[in-house]
Enzyme design. Structure first.
Site, PDB file in Angstrom:
ATOM      1  N   ASN A 331       0.830  -1.212   0.000  1.00 33.91           N
ATOM      2  CA  ASN A 331       0.000   0.000   0.000  1.00 33.91           C
ATOM      3  C   ASN A 331       0.863   1.260   0.000  1.00 33.91           C
ATOM      4  OD1 ASN A 331      -2.435   1.314  -0.101  1.00 33.91           O
ATOM      5  ND2 ASN A 331      -3.136   0.680   1.919  1.00 33.91           N
ATOM      6  N   HIS A 367      -7.535   3.138   9.585  1.00 35.34           N
ATOM      7  CA  HIS A 367      -8.163   1.883   9.163  1.00 35.34           C
ATOM      8  C   HIS A 367      -9.464   1.617   9.910  1.00 35.34           C
ATOM      9  CE1 HIS A 367      -4.305   0.914   7.189  1.00 35.34           C
ATOM     10  NE2 HIS A 367      -5.019   0.059   6.485  1.00 35.34           N
TER      11      HIS A 367
END
Length: 488
Positions: A331, A367
């Protein structure tokens, strides 16, 4: 696959298909409006009434970027966008919000706060340039001149419409990748998209996505995550089986993530978005790191790449030897945002551990609020410190076949660490996490703590031996004791 996954894949495939048409639109303002309209349509399709969350947070963030003084707008916007995540996720506890809306909100948070950070950084450069020009005549030995670009000036003249267009562009609105406002602007102002190998790059990525999808469907059928939540898993399966189950479970998770991220890259490549000449030295998330504006004059003579929008370097993640390297390739666009806006701007640069901890805490918070996010992400530095210690002890100076054996061992331990921490991310709730870790006697954390303790002991012994050798050398005695040889 769940219904959410089906909707997600359909939306991504539709966005990929739209890219070829969008790329052919010659009028830039028309292309911009079309891209934003498609983005809004995607948000509404996957979110329904919950898309109001995206509109509300975007309105608040845009207001802070435009109305707060540039010296502080980055902090205010960061607080507003990340603070809205609290309200958004508390709202989710009472009224279930689609998972894809959560992803849209996450990317929106990075984009709006990211453009505020860019505006503040540009304002500081302009201010430093003005100060430098004022002092230029008084200081003969002045520093090298600070360069101000048109982009720096343009950031100070941002409009609400531009922020909305950038934030709701259909390219990346669903799952990313994150890209800077400069990359968005270049898409409409530079001719690179016309000459980049969009179709060829998309086909290659699509093949990879199909392969990852097949792996996901196959492994998820054989080793479903739900089985790790069943009573049979804990009552009828052995300790070894439960411990080894983290490997296929995390492999399934990786295949699923690789599929989604690669399809999101296909959305970019089909539209020609994020294409830059090789000479621009583009970096994931950041874009060009060299001057590139002059390259548009002979755009048809260059070779191009889509490095700017690469989400995850899959083969590098899989093949690299260490956990630290694997994290760097995972990522990468989001990691760029975290590195530039959190790690590098952390108030205290004296303590690296504090900066790293704050960056990972921000990542975990971004997240979500579930315990699994924190068990997984905040556990990473614990293992990395262990890995670094043993790298210095046994791997750094190893050569030949011995180095190969050590590399393979590091690779195996890397994937065990990823899988052991990753299963917490997947199990999500504290009760599920604790039940699983207890069933394997917390062997991961206990063994890592033991290895850190042993590493500290061996490191201390090695340093003591080195001091004795230095002392002997200083006194003219070149003999090395048998004990020192053993430590070596």
């Amino acid at each position: 696959m769940s219904i959410d996954d089906v909707i997600y894949v359909i939306c991504l495939l539709a966005c990929i298909g739209a890219g070829n048409y969008v790329r052919e639109v010659r009028d830039e303002s028309q292309r911009k409006m079309m891209s934003t309209a498609l983005g809004v349509l995607v948000v509404v399709i996957v979110s329904g009434l919950h898309s109001l969350h995206c509109i509300a947070s975007l309105a608040l963030g845009t207001a802070s970027v435009l109305l707060v003084h540039p010296s502080k707008c980055h902090l205010v916007t960061f607080g507003i966008m990340f603070g809205y995540l609290v309200f958004f996720r508390l709202f989710d506890f009472y009224w279930s919000i689609p998972g894809h809306t959560n992803m849209i909100q996450m990317i929106l948070t990075l984009k709006v706060s990211g453009i505020a950070f860019e505006k503040t950084a540009a304002w500081k450069r302009i201010r430093e340039k003005d100060e430098q020009e004022k002092n230029e005549q008084r200081d003969v030995n002045s520093e090298s001149p600070i360069e101000i670009t048109d982009y720096d000036l343009e950031l100070q003249q941002l409009s609400a419409a531009e922020i909305v267009h950038y934030s709701l562009n259909y390219i990346g609105v669903l799952t990313g990748p994150y890209y800077r406002y400069r990359t968005y602007r270049d898409y409409f102002e530079m001719p690179f998209k016309t000459h980049a190998p969009s179709v060829g790059a998309t086909i290659e990525k699509f093949k990879c996505a199909a392969f990852y999808s097949a792996l996901y469907l196959a492994t998820n059928y054989v080793w479903p995550l739900d089985y790790a939540l069943s009573d049979e898993f804990y009552n009828d399966r052995s300790f070894i089986y439960r411990l080894l189950y983290v490997w296929p479970t995390f492999f399934t998770f990786r295949a699923r993530i690789y599929t989604g991220l690669t399809l999101s890259e296909c959305v970019c490549t089909m539209a020609g978005f994020g294409a830059y000449p090789d000479d621009a030295n583009a970096n994931a998330g950041e874009g060009p790191r060299k001057r590139y504006q002059h390259l548009k004059r002979d755009a048809d003579k260059h070779t191009y790449n889509f490095t700017t929008i690469v989400n995850t370097r899959v083969m590098d993640v899989e093949r690299c030897w260490t956990f630290r390297e694997g994290m760097k390739h995972w990522n990468v666009c989001v990691q760029y945002w975290l590195a530039v806006n959190v790690y590098k701007l952390f108030p205290s640069k004296k303590y690296r551990v504090g900066r790293t901890g704050a960056t990972l805490l921000c990542s975990a918070y971004w997240h979500g609020f579930r315990p699994g996010h924190y068990f997984c992400i905040m556990g990473a530095p614990f293992y990395v410190s262990l890995e670094d210690m043993w790298h210095k002890l046994v791997r750094k100076d190893a050569t030949g076949p011995g180095r190969t054996v050590i590399d393979v061992l590091f690779w195996i331990f890397k994937w065990f660490a990823f899988s052991y921490l990753g299963v917490a991310f997947l199990l999500s709730s504290f009760g599920n996490i604790w039940r699983f870790y207890s069933s394997v006697y917390h062997i991961g954390y206990i063994s890592w703590a033991a290895m850190i303790g042993l590493g500290f002991f061996l490191t201390t012994q090695r340093k003591a031996a080195q001091r004795r050798r230095q002392k002997c050398a200083a006194s003219g005695d070149t003999a090395v004791t048998v004990e020192d040889k053993k430590v070596q």
